[in-house]
Design a protein around this motif. Structure first.
Motif, PDB file in Angstrom:
ATOM      1  N   LYS A  10       0.866  -1.181   0.000  1.00  0.00           N
ATOM      2  CA  LYS A  10       0.000   0.000   0.000  1.00  0.00           C
ATOM      3  C   LYS A  10       0.906   1.235   0.000  1.00  0.00           C
ATOM      4  N   LEU A  11       0.677   2.121  -0.953  1.00  0.00           N
ATOM      5  CA  LEU A  11       1.567   3.265  -1.127  1.00  0.00           C
ATOM      6  C   LEU A  11       0.751   4.531  -1.367  1.00  0.00           C
ATOM      7  N   ALA A  12       1.089   5.588  -0.629  1.00  0.00           N
ATOM      8  CA  ALA A  12       0.477   6.908  -0.814  1.00  0.00           C
ATOM      9  C   ALA A  12       1.506   7.817  -1.480  1.00  0.00           C
ATOM     10  N   VAL A  13       1.179   8.329  -2.652  1.00  0.00           N
ATOM     11  CA  VAL A  13       2.067   9.198  -3.425  1.00  0.00           C
ATOM     12  C   VAL A  13       1.697  10.643  -3.119  1.00  0.00           C
ATOM     13  N   VAL A  14       2.611  11.404  -2.532  1.00  0.00           N
ATOM     14  CA  VAL A  14       2.312  12.755  -2.057  1.00  0.00           C
ATOM     15  C   VAL A  14       2.906  13.781  -3.023  1.00  0.00           C
ATOM     16  N   LEU A  15       2.035  14.603  -3.618  1.00  0.00           N
ATOM     17  CA  LEU A  15       2.432  15.634  -4.574  1.00  0.00           C
ATOM     18  C   LEU A  15       2.237  17.005  -3.952  1.00  0.00           C
ATOM     19  N   GLY A  16       3.181  17.924  -4.221  1.00  0.00           N
ATOM     20  CA  GLY A  16       3.124  19.237  -3.608  1.00  0.00           C
ATOM     21  C   GLY A  16       2.773  20.361  -4.550  1.00  0.00           C
ATOM     22  N   SER A  17       2.786  21.562  -4.031  1.00  0.00           N
ATOM     23  CA  SER A  17       2.330  22.750  -4.751  1.00  0.00           C
ATOM     24  C   SER A  17       3.176  23.037  -5.976  1.00  0.00           C
ATOM     25  N   GLU A  18       2.607  23.834  -6.878  1.00  0.00           N
ATOM     26  CA  GLU A  18       3.217  24.114  -8.164  1.00  0.00           C
ATOM     27  C   GLU A  18       4.561  24.821  -8.037  1.00  0.00           C
ATOM     28  N   GLY A  19       4.677  25.744  -7.105  1.00  0.00           N
ATOM     29  CA  GLY A  19       5.897  26.528  -6.996  1.00  0.00           C
ATOM     30  C   GLY A  19       6.900  25.967  -6.015  1.00  0.00           C
ATOM     31  N   ASP A  20       6.486  25.792  -4.771  1.00  0.00           N
ATOM     32  CA  ASP A  20       7.408  25.415  -3.701  1.00  0.00           C
ATOM     33  C   ASP A  20       7.523  23.918  -3.480  1.00  0.00           C
ATOM     34  N   GLY A  21       6.620  23.140  -4.059  1.00  0.00           N
ATOM     35  CA  GLY A  21       6.656  21.709  -3.821  1.00  0.00           C
ATOM     36  C   GLY A  21       6.180  21.363  -2.421  1.00  0.00           C
ATOM     37  N   LEU A  22       6.544  20.196  -1.947  1.00  0.00           N
ATOM     38  CA  LEU A  22       6.120  19.750  -0.632  1.00  0.00           C
ATOM     39  C   LEU A  22       6.861  20.501   0.467  1.00  0.00           C
ATOM     40  N   SER A  23       6.210  20.635   1.614  1.00  0.00           N
ATOM     41  CA  SER A  23       6.859  21.274   2.754  1.00  0.00           C
ATOM     42  C   SER A  23       7.957  20.369   3.300  1.00  0.00           C
ATOM     43  N   ALA A  24       8.938  20.967   3.933  1.00  0.00           N
ATOM     44  CA  ALA A  24      10.025  20.198   4.544  1.00  0.00           C
ATOM     45  C   ALA A  24       9.476  19.242   5.605  1.00  0.00           C
ATOM     46  N   GLU A  25       8.431  19.670   6.304  1.00  0.00           N
ATOM     47  CA  GLU A  25       7.820  18.822   7.326  1.00  0.00           C
ATOM     48  C   GLU A  25       7.214  17.570   6.714  1.00  0.00           C
ATOM     49  N   THR A  26       6.564  17.734   5.561  1.00  0.00           N
ATOM     50  CA  THR A  26       5.960  16.586   4.893  1.00  0.00           C
ATOM     51  C   THR A  26       7.036  15.617   4.412  1.00  0.00           C
ATOM     52  N   ILE A  27       8.083  16.151   3.790  1.00  0.00           N
ATOM     53  CA  ILE A  27       9.166  15.293   3.296  1.00  0.00           C
ATOM     54  C   ILE A  27       9.778  14.499   4.443  1.00  0.00           C
ATOM     55  N   ALA A  28      10.002  15.153   5.565  1.00  0.00           N
ATOM     56  CA  ALA A  28      10.594  14.482   6.720  1.00  0.00           C
ATOM     57  C   ALA A  28       9.674  13.408   7.286  1.00  0.00           C
ATOM     58  N   ALA A  29       8.363  13.624   7.200  1.00  0.00           N
ATOM     59  CA  ALA A  29       7.407  12.685   7.787  1.00  0.00           C
ATOM     60  C   ALA A  29       7.204  11.435   6.936  1.00  0.00           C
ATOM     61  N   CYS A  30       7.459  11.523   5.632  1.00  0.00           N
ATOM     62  CA  CYS A  30       7.185  10.404   4.729  1.00  0.00           C
ATOM     63  C   CYS A  30       8.255   9.315   4.837  1.00  0.00           C
ATOM     64  N   ASP A  31       7.891   8.109   4.445  1.00  0.00           N
ATOM     65  CA  ASP A  31       8.807   6.972   4.512  1.00  0.00           C
ATOM     66  C   ASP A  31       9.883   7.042   3.432  1.00  0.00           C
TER      67      ASP A  31
END
Length: 279
Positions: A224-245
């Motif tokens: 089971k995999l959740a693919v996380v996509l971020g905003s057009e300009g800044d992309g994903l937040s640093a907090e989100t990147i750190a939280a993901c596997d």
């Protein structure tokens, strides 16, 4: 038979739904039975009706009303169809109608995010994607390329915003989706943790030196995999990147660093779709 009503008064209260609901109002009216959205084009309207959405009224050019598709209006003969010439309607709505059709509809009741996760192997998570065209295009790719569901953070553009619905070509009514609220909020802390409790590994799509390629077999091999996509300009937040596997990126050539988020989503969805590791 449909009740066709010629527009003679552009300020008529029954037309207010097409002129007085702003994007912000559409996003804020999420309670079932209270909110409305606008579907544009015959194909999109047909998809919404097939998915069980209930129409309030139709608005279209006179020439379109004269050749109404029986499939579109089947079972909705008591719903008013407002009509006028193209230039009159453009003056009313502020934009040219795509292929001459609009339909005001009640917002559908959305499933709970947790229920979607229990029934899915691959989900797309949209974080702070505010461009309506990108949201619509991502939904279309997710539906076509093997995602089971889409999860949307509250900071995203409403997937039922008129332009998002149109760009999705009606797939926003075909692929299950839900807001990441309640037990998934705040995002990313509680949201990522709840996804993990539901059996998902999360992969943040980001330009990071530590990122693996999307064709890494470890990603495709996750049950089971959740693919996380971020905003057009800044992309994903640093907090989100750190939280993901995982953090992953699409291999690039000719010095190009990234793709538009909608284009990137299509590539990623195909590569990581359910069953891809079995092909």
């Amino acid at each position: 038979m449909a009740e066709i009503r010629e527009i003679t008064d552009l300020s008529a209260p029954e037309l207010q739904v097409y002129t007085g609901l702003t994007h912000a109002q559409l996003r804020s009216r999420r309670q079932p039975g209270q909110g409305l959205f606008i579907a544009e084009s015959e194909k999109v309207i047909a998809c919404a009706l097939a998915a069980g959405c209930r129409p309030v009224s139709f608005l279209m050019e006179r020439r379109q009303a004269e050749g109404l598709s029986p499939q579109v209006l089947e079972g909705w003969g008591d719903v008013p169809v407002y009509t006028a010439e193209r230039d009159v309607l453009a003056g009313l709505t502020g934009y040219a109608l795509t292929r001459g059709y609009l339909c005001a509809m009640h917002r559908p009741v959305l499933p709970a995010a947790a229920d979607l996760c229990r029934a899915s192997r691959r989900v797309a998570v949209l974080e702070h994607i505010t461009d309506a065209s990108n949201v619509g295009a991502i939904f279309r790719s997710a539906a076509a390329l093997g995602m089971d569901a889409v999860l949307v953070t509250p900071s995203c553009c409403d997937p039922l915003y008129r332009r998002a619905v149109r760009v999705s070509m009606g797939t926003v009514f075909q692929i299950p989706w839900a807001w990441l609220e309640g037990e998934f909020a705040p995002w990313p802390g509680s949201g990522v943790a709840r996804l993990r409790e539901l059996g998902f590994k999360t992969v943040a799509m980001a330009l990071d030196d530590r990122a693996v390629s999307i064709d890494d077999p470890v990603l495709a091999g996750e049950e089971k995999l959740a693919v996380v996509l971020g905003s057009e300009g800044d992309g994903l937040s640093a907090e989100t990147i750190a939280a993901c596997d995982y953090t992953a990126r699409i291999p690039m050539f000719h010095g190009v660093d990234s793709l538009n988020v909608a284009a990137a989503g299509a590539v990623i969805f195909w590569q990581l779709r359910s069953g891809a590791q079995e092909k």
